[in-house]
Design a protein around this motif. Structure first.
Motif, PDB file in Angstrom:
ATOM      1  N   GLN A 146       0.880  -1.139   0.150  1.00  0.00           N
ATOM      2  CA  GLN A 146       0.076   0.075   0.328  1.00  0.00           C
ATOM      3  C   GLN A 146       0.752   1.200   0.092  1.00  0.00           C
ATOM      4  O   GLN A 146       0.460   2.204  -0.583  1.00  0.00           O
ATOM      5  N   GLU A 147       2.035   1.275   0.740  1.00  0.00           N
ATOM      6  CA  GLU A 147       2.854   2.360   0.723  1.00  0.00           C
ATOM      7  C   GLU A 147       4.332   1.686   0.629  1.00  0.00           C
ATOM      8  O   GLU A 147       4.780   0.481   1.193  1.00  0.00           O
ATOM      9  N   SER A 148       5.280   2.127  -0.174  1.00  0.00           N
ATOM     10  CA  SER A 148       6.672   1.366  -0.485  1.00  0.00           C
ATOM     11  C   SER A 148       7.817   2.679   0.073  1.00  0.00           C
ATOM     12  O   SER A 148       8.874   2.261  -0.252  1.00  0.00           O
ATOM     13  N   THR A 149       7.611   3.487   0.361  1.00  0.00           N
ATOM     14  CA  THR A 149       8.682   4.748   0.978  1.00  0.00           C
ATOM     15  C   THR A 149       8.375   5.137   2.130  1.00  0.00           C
ATOM     16  O   THR A 149       7.191   5.418   2.602  1.00  0.00           O
ATOM     17  N   ARG A 150       9.386   5.674   2.842  1.00  0.00           N
ATOM     18  CA  ARG A 150       9.086   6.329   4.060  1.00  0.00           C
ATOM     19  C   ARG A 150      10.440   7.288   4.408  1.00  0.00           C
ATOM     20  O   ARG A 150      11.527   6.571   3.928  1.00  0.00           O
ATOM     21  N   GLU A 151      10.417   8.205   5.124  1.00  0.00           N
ATOM     22  CA  GLU A 151      11.848   9.073   5.410  1.00  0.00           C
ATOM     23  C   GLU A 151      11.704   9.176   6.918  1.00  0.00           C
ATOM     24  O   GLU A 151      10.564   9.373   7.521  1.00  0.00           O
ATOM     25  N   THR A 152      13.039   9.549   7.571  1.00  0.00           N
ATOM     26  CA  THR A 152      13.053   9.862   8.832  1.00  0.00           C
ATOM     27  C   THR A 152      14.068  10.855   8.945  1.00  0.00           C
ATOM     28  O   THR A 152      15.171  10.802   8.361  1.00  0.00           O
ATOM     29  N   TYR A 153      13.600  11.901   9.746  1.00  0.00           N
ATOM     30  CA  TYR A 153      14.767  13.072  10.088  1.00  0.00           C
ATOM     31  C   TYR A 153      14.834  12.763  11.454  1.00  0.00           C
ATOM     32  O   TYR A 153      13.841  12.548  12.527  1.00  0.00           O
TER      33      TYR A 153
END
Length: 604
Positions: free
Chosen positions: A339-346
């Motif tokens: 359903q989602e294939s990317t994510r980012e962390t700061y």
């Protein structure tokens, strides 16, 4: 093997994402060993206010482990399960936590599967490894997500320019292994290139299925080193590539898997008047494709990009400050459409260390913004008192978290299961008391700890009865660990003991794959050119698998020998599972019987 000044500088430089120190012999005092993973800066091991273990190249060559998991099974508080042989899926359970409550780094680069949330250490060849550092306890305030049970950092080989080593080993199950490592460059540019190849016919890893040998072949290459380009700037580069094929038994899905993994780091190191600035770029890939057995091939691939900046400042002779920012981008590529294939962390973090006489103080705080999930703030507070040159007592209290994996969040509806995008991170709060003693011939470390877990992810169901993941479980873990080393009666001794009580608060049951008691004892004799060793590994009984199959306790005996023919040539031999014990470390999977290996190493 003596290293050049530049190779030592490279080996101790990458403190922002991790670094190795000069390899130390097996008889070196504990407080001479330099570690970096515990604080992201270089520290003498004795001064670290956390439980730390280190295996250097000399240890690896002496122990002759069959895999990274085999090496780590000798650490107090670590329980391993293997779904078959050396190349099959391996899981580590540190201090009673889940297998995904452990952060794995290779030369400072976060590696592993973002879909499973774990790293399969079976893909990493021991011949590529120069050093392994194991820090137990929460380190999320420094490293971010997943560092609940601890952090394991692997450093690849580092030689001086002009040095080289080659070797080959043969063994049971048609085991064949060969490697070569060489130091390249000059006084200003020093790099180490290592290549390794390994294969075996294997054995039948799963009972009840058609009897067949499940073999594997793995290949790896690593490059690590640096260039001193000016008095204030040094560029360090490390890269690793692994590829291979593993066979296994399965009545559902494929029965073979291919992997193609890599990690790459560029470290820009600037010397400051009162400290150091590191700016880093890294990327990694963990790729696994399952096929065969007339099944449709499936691919799961994780790609990561990491950018990091870290400043280490000496505020005074007794005070040090560490400031850093991290960026992490994760992307999943799969034949399964998530359903989602990317994510980012700061993230941003700060650590302060101060010494006030015999008192050592350390505090860390970190804030992570994980896009589409949640924000997390973690901390770690430590206080130590050095009673004398030989005694140190430390109290630690910290928090940690583990972000849900892509499978847990976004897995599409298949096989009666669907991910839950409403999950929140798992949380842990840990308190531990550490006592450490070190002298010329003895060292002892005892740690007592208590960890409370909340929002653990478990199995649930949707309104229509479909299986899914939910934050439901609460677990309390209490444990005690002992590691003792001594030089007695002309031999080196090492003993580790651990007791783990990991209770699920909903049913008061011990968590699976967590034996209450594990123990390891090793003894090593050196006679001029001959070295003889023996070790005993005991793992207590425990429940394993979804159906909580009861596994019996077992004890394994291993023997090692090496003979230094001359200054350059060494012959190695090992007999594993001397008693040919029939045992299981994981429910429904066989383990290997008695085995032997014979190899040679040549240095020039």
């Amino acid at each position: 093997m003596k290293k050049t000044a530049l190779s030592l500088a490279v080996a101790s430089s990458l403190f922002s994402l991790g670094a190795a120190a000069e390899a130390t012999g097996v008889n070196t005092q504990v407080d001479d060993v330099i570690v970096v993973t515990a604080s992201r800066t270089t520290q003498e091991k004795f001064d670290v206010l956390a439980s730390v273990d280190v295996f250097d190249r000399a240890d690896i060559e002496r122990i002759q482990p069959e895999s990274v998991a085999d090496l780590l099974s000798r650490v107090a508080g670590i329980s391993t399960t293997v779904s078959g042989g050396r190349a099959n899926q391996t899981s580590l359970f540190v201090r009673g936590g889940n297998s995904d409550h452990l952060l794995i780094l290779v030369n400072g680069v976060r590696v592993g599967s973002a879909t499973l949330g774990t790293k399969d250490l079976s893909a990493i060849a021991l011949n590529l490894i120069d050093r392994v550092e194991i820090v137990k306890g929460p380190r999320a305030a420094l490293w971010g997500a997943d560092a609940i049970g601890g952090v394991i950092q692997i450093f690849t080989r580092q030689l001086g320019h002009g040095e080289a080593q080659i070797g080959a080993t043969l063994g049971h199950d048609n085991f064949q292994q060969a490697y070569a490592t060489v130091g390249l460059g000059n006084e200003s540019h020093n790099y180490t290139l290592t290549v390794s190849s390994e294969r075996a016919n294997g054995f039948d890893v799963q009972p009840g299925s058609e009897t067949d040998a499940d073999g594997y072949n793995h290949r790896g290459i690593s490059l690590a080193g640096g260039s001193k380009l000016s008095e204030t700037y040094q560029l360090n580069i490390s890269g690793q590539f692994e590829t291979g094929n593993t066979q296994f038994d399965s009545s559902f899905g494929g029965n073979e898997s291919d992997h193609n993994n890599h990690s790459l780091l560029f470290n820009n190191q600037f010397s400051l008047e009162n400290g150091q600035l590191d700016i880093n770029y890294a990327n990694s890939r963990d790729n696994g494709e399952t096929f065969g057995n007339n099944a449709t091939p499936t691919l799961f691939e994780t790609k990561r990009e990491q950018i990091n900046a870290l400043t280490q400042l000496a505020v005074s002779q007794d005070t040090e400050l560490l400031l850093g920012v991290d960026f992490l981008s994760e992307r999943v590529n799969s034949t399964t459409e998530f359903q989602e294939s990317t994510r980012e962390t700061y993230a941003a973090f700060a650590t302060g260390r101060h010494q006030l006489g015999k008192v050592k103080l350390e505090a860390s705080v970190r804030h992570d913004e994980i896009v589409d999930i949640d924000s997390e703030t973690t901390f770690n507070l430590s206080a130590g008192y050095q009673l004398s040159q030989q005694w140190l007592v430390a109290l630690n209290h910290g928090t940690a978290f583990k972000a849900p994996s892509f499978n847990e969040l976004y897995f599409p509806l298949q096989f009666g299961f669907i991910g839950n995008p409403n999950l929140v991170s798992e949380h842990a709060r840990n308190t531990e008391l550490l006592t450490r003693y070190n002298s010329q011939n003895y060292s002892v470390e005892v740690t007592l700890y208590n960890t409370d877990f909340t929002n653990l992810i478990g199995s649930g169901s949707t309104a229509d009865g479909t299986s899914t993941t939910v934050n439901i479980n609460e677990v309390e873990i209490q444990g005690i660990e002992l590691t003792a080393e001594a030089q007695l009666f002309g031999a080196d001794h090492r003993l580790t003991l651990s007791h783990v009580d990991a209770q699920d608060q909903s049913n008061q049951q011990q968590l699976t794959n967590r034996p209450y008691f594990t123990a390891n004892y090793a003894i090593n004799f050196s006679f001029d050119r001959l070295n003889l060793g023996a070790d005993i590994q005991h793992k207590g009984g425990n429940a394993s698998g979804f159906f909580r199959t009861d596994l019996s306790a077992y004890t394994l005996f291993n023997l090692t020998a090496s003979y230094q023919v001359n200054d350059d040539l060494r012959v190695n031999a090992k007999v594993s599972n001397l008693g040919d014990k029939n045992y299981q470390s994981n429910a429904n999977f066989n383990s290997d019987g008695r085995g032997f290996r014979l190899g040679v190493d040549y240095r020039f």
